[in-house]
Design a protein around this motif. Structure first.
Motif, PDB file in Angstrom:
ATOM      1  N   SER A  34       0.823  -1.211   0.000  1.00  0.00           N
ATOM      2  CA  SER A  34       0.000   0.000   0.000  1.00  0.00           C
ATOM      3  C   SER A  34       0.856   1.260   0.000  1.00  0.00           C
ATOM      4  O   SER A  34       0.617   2.206   0.737  1.00  0.00           O
ATOM      5  N   SER A  35       1.857   1.264  -0.851  1.00  0.00           N
ATOM      6  CA  SER A  35       2.777   2.389  -0.950  1.00  0.00           C
ATOM      7  C   SER A  35       2.237   3.438  -1.929  1.00  0.00           C
ATOM      8  O   SER A  35       1.743   3.089  -2.991  1.00  0.00           O
ATOM      9  N   PRO A  36       2.363   4.717  -1.582  1.00  0.00           N
ATOM     10  CA  PRO A  36       1.966   5.776  -2.518  1.00  0.00           C
ATOM     11  C   PRO A  36       3.081   6.130  -3.499  1.00  0.00           C
ATOM     12  O   PRO A  36       2.902   6.955  -4.391  1.00  0.00           O
ATOM     13  N   GLU A  37       4.240   5.503  -3.353  1.00  0.00           N
ATOM     14  CA  GLU A  37       5.409   5.808  -4.176  1.00  0.00           C
ATOM     15  C   GLU A  37       5.126   5.472  -5.648  1.00  0.00           C
ATOM     16  O   GLU A  37       4.730   4.345  -5.969  1.00  0.00           O
ATOM     17  N   PRO A  38       5.340   6.450  -6.544  1.00  0.00           N
ATOM     18  CA  PRO A  38       5.115   6.186  -7.977  1.00  0.00           C
ATOM     19  C   PRO A  38       5.964   5.002  -8.452  1.00  0.00           C
ATOM     20  O   PRO A  38       7.146   4.903  -8.131  1.00  0.00           O
ATOM     21  N   GLY A  39       5.334   4.109  -9.179  1.00  0.00           N
ATOM     22  CA  GLY A  39       6.013   2.925  -9.671  1.00  0.00           C
ATOM     23  C   GLY A  39       5.957   1.757  -8.701  1.00  0.00           C
ATOM     24  O   GLY A  39       6.339   0.643  -9.033  1.00  0.00           O
ATOM     25  N   ASN A  40       5.468   2.013  -7.490  1.00  0.00           N
ATOM     26  CA  ASN A  40       5.428   0.964  -6.469  1.00  0.00           C
ATOM     27  C   ASN A  40       4.073   0.848  -5.788  1.00  0.00           C
ATOM     28  O   ASN A  40       3.973   0.341  -4.677  1.00  0.00           O
ATOM     29  N   THR A  41       3.031   1.333  -6.451  1.00  0.00           N
ATOM     30  CA  THR A  41       1.690   1.187  -5.885  1.00  0.00           C
ATOM     31  C   THR A  41       1.272  -0.283  -6.002  1.00  0.00           C
ATOM     32  O   THR A  41       1.874  -1.054  -6.758  1.00  0.00           O
ATOM     33  N   ASP A  42       0.256  -0.652  -5.265  1.00  0.00           N
ATOM     34  CA  ASP A  42      -0.210  -2.037  -5.309  1.00  0.00           C
ATOM     35  C   ASP A  42      -0.603  -2.445  -6.727  1.00  0.00           C
ATOM     36  O   ASP A  42      -0.273  -3.540  -7.178  1.00  0.00           O
ATOM     37  N   GLY A  43      -1.281  -1.547  -7.437  1.00  0.00           N
ATOM     38  CA  GLY A  43      -1.686  -1.849  -8.811  1.00  0.00           C
ATOM     39  C   GLY A  43      -0.503  -2.061  -9.734  1.00  0.00           C
ATOM     40  O   GLY A  43      -0.515  -2.959 -10.594  1.00  0.00           O
ATOM     41  N   GLU A  44       0.536  -1.263  -9.565  1.00  0.00           N
ATOM     42  CA  GLU A  44       1.726  -1.410 -10.406  1.00  0.00           C
ATOM     43  C   GLU A  44       2.491  -2.694 -10.084  1.00  0.00           C
ATOM     44  O   GLU A  44       3.047  -3.334 -10.986  1.00  0.00           O
ATOM     45  N   ILE A  45       2.481  -3.091  -8.826  1.00  0.00           N
ATOM     46  CA  ILE A  45       3.127  -4.348  -8.442  1.00  0.00           C
ATOM     47  C   ILE A  45       2.393  -5.527  -9.083  1.00  0.00           C
ATOM     48  O   ILE A  45       3.006  -6.425  -9.664  1.00  0.00           O
ATOM     49  N   ILE A  46       1.073  -5.519  -8.991  1.00  0.00           N
ATOM     50  CA  ILE A  46       0.276  -6.593  -9.601  1.00  0.00           C
ATOM     51  C   ILE A  46       0.486  -6.606 -11.111  1.00  0.00           C
ATOM     52  O   ILE A  46       0.674  -7.672 -11.712  1.00  0.00           O
ATOM     53  N   LEU A  47       0.489  -5.444 -11.717  1.00  0.00           N
ATOM     54  CA  LEU A  47       0.663  -5.351 -13.174  1.00  0.00           C
ATOM     55  C   LEU A  47       2.028  -5.898 -13.604  1.00  0.00           C
ATOM     56  O   LEU A  47       2.123  -6.604 -14.614  1.00  0.00           O
ATOM     57  N   ARG A  48       3.088  -5.614 -12.847  1.00  0.00           N
ATOM     58  CA  ARG A  48       4.416  -6.162 -13.171  1.00  0.00           C
ATOM     59  C   ARG A  48       4.415  -7.683 -13.117  1.00  0.00           C
ATOM     60  O   ARG A  48       5.017  -8.355 -13.964  1.00  0.00           O
ATOM     61  N   LYS A  49       3.731  -8.249 -12.122  1.00  0.00           N
ATOM     62  CA  LYS A  49       3.652  -9.712 -12.008  1.00  0.00           C
ATOM     63  C   LYS A  49       2.886 -10.306 -13.188  1.00  0.00           C
ATOM     64  O   LYS A  49       3.273 -11.359 -13.719  1.00  0.00           O
ATOM     65  N   ILE A  50       1.828  -9.638 -13.593  1.00  0.00           N
ATOM     66  CA  ILE A  50       1.042 -10.118 -14.733  1.00  0.00           C
ATOM     67  C   ILE A  50       1.893 -10.103 -16.000  1.00  0.00           C
ATOM     68  O   ILE A  50       1.916 -11.076 -16.758  1.00  0.00           O
ATOM     69  N   LYS A  51       2.613  -9.003 -16.214  1.00  0.00           N
ATOM     70  CA  LYS A  51       3.466  -8.904 -17.399  1.00  0.00           C
ATOM     71  C   LYS A  51       4.538  -9.993 -17.397  1.00  0.00           C
ATOM     72  O   LYS A  51       4.792 -10.626 -18.426  1.00  0.00           O
ATOM     73  N   ALA A  52       5.169 -10.213 -16.251  1.00  0.00           N
ATOM     74  CA  ALA A  52       6.211 -11.238 -16.156  1.00  0.00           C
ATOM     75  C   ALA A  52       5.625 -12.625 -16.417  1.00  0.00           C
ATOM     76  O   ALA A  52       6.215 -13.433 -17.139  1.00  0.00           O
ATOM     77  N   PHE A  53       4.459 -12.902 -15.871  1.00  0.00           N
ATOM     78  CA  PHE A  53       3.807 -14.197 -16.064  1.00  0.00           C
ATOM     79  C   PHE A  53       3.474 -14.420 -17.541  1.00  0.00           C
ATOM     80  O   PHE A  53       3.785 -15.473 -18.105  1.00  0.00           O
ATOM     81  N   LEU A  54       2.869 -13.417 -18.165  1.00  0.00           N
ATOM     82  CA  LEU A  54       2.462 -13.556 -19.571  1.00  0.00           C
ATOM     83  C   LEU A  54       3.678 -13.684 -20.486  1.00  0.00           C
ATOM     84  O   LEU A  54       3.644 -14.418 -21.475  1.00  0.00           O
ATOM     85  N   THR A  55       4.755 -12.986 -20.168  1.00  0.00           N
ATOM     86  CA  THR A  55       5.982 -13.094 -20.959  1.00  0.00           C
ATOM     87  C   THR A  55       6.559 -14.502 -20.857  1.00  0.00           C
ATOM     88  O   THR A  55       6.941 -15.102 -21.866  1.00  0.00           O
ATOM     89  N   GLU A  56       6.605 -15.063 -19.649  1.00  0.00           N
ATOM     90  CA  GLU A  56       7.146 -16.413 -19.458  1.00  0.00           C
ATOM     91  C   GLU A  56       6.281 -17.482 -20.110  1.00  0.00           C
ATOM     92  O   GLU A  56       6.771 -18.539 -20.476  1.00  0.00           O
ATOM     93  N   LYS A  57       5.005 -17.198 -20.260  1.00  0.00           N
ATOM     94  CA  LYS A  57       4.105 -18.158 -20.895  1.00  0.00           C
ATOM     95  C   LYS A  57       4.172 -18.063 -22.419  1.00  0.00           C
ATOM     96  O   LYS A  57       3.451 -18.753 -23.122  1.00  0.00           O
ATOM     97  N   ALA A  58       5.035 -17.195 -22.916  1.00  0.00           N
ATOM     98  CA  ALA A  58       5.298 -17.046 -24.356  1.00  0.00           C
ATOM     99  C   ALA A  58       4.038 -16.748 -25.165  1.00  0.00           C
ATOM    100  O   ALA A  58       3.855 -17.278 -26.258  1.00  0.00           O
TER     101      ALA A  58
END
Length: 147
Positions: A34-58
């Motif tokens: 629950s950080s207000p820091e730009p680039g480190n909000t909860d939504g941005e953390i979830i989005l990074r995980k989604i991108k990494a997952f989708l990339t690994e799934k080719a």
């Protein structure tokens, strides 16, 4: 929160918590700060995980980009990432999804996960006169997302 946003949050939470063994660590509840820091909000953390997952799934780039674009507006919304009482609404929703559904989709194919998912998502959706209606139809946007 709109009905579409609710569906997108369920899908986002599931994708982010799947992970890829040895390549993408599954997102855990305690990873959201629950950080207000730009680039480190909860939504941005979830989005990074989604991108990494989708990339690994080719996935093809066009499909991956479509999924990310579809989920991004909801995940990065100021309203969901606004900190209230020490945590964001997004973190509270993520925790609820992981608690209510996580055990079902992580234990394997012996469980009727799609039934549990449908029941959870149906409980989140608002239908006019649903108390009078004894026929349950899957809303078109839910069917499309699940397909």
């Amino acid at each position: 929160m709109s009905e579409n946003d609710r569906v997108y949050l369920v899908a986002s939470s599931i994708i982010a918590t799947l992970g890829v063994p040895g390549k993408v660590k599954a997102l855990e509840k305690e990873d959201l700060k629950s950080s207000p820091e730009p680039g480190n909000t909860d939504g941005e953390i979830i989005l990074r995980k989604i991108k990494a997952f989708l990339t690994e799934k080719a996935l093809p780039d066009t499909k991956r980009d479509l999924i990310v674009r579809t989920l991004q507006n909801t995940l990065t919304s100021d309203n969901l990432n606004k900190i209230t009482a020490g945590e964001t609404q997004l973190k509270r929703v993520f925790n609820k999804i992981v608690d209510d559904l996580g055990r079902y989709y992580k234990i394997g194919l012996t469980t009727d996960f799609t039934g549990k998912l449908f029941n959870e998502m149906y409980g989140w959706l608002g239908f006019s006169q649903d108390k009078l209606n004894d026929v349950v139809l899957t809303p078109s946007y839910v069917a499309k997302l699940l397909a």
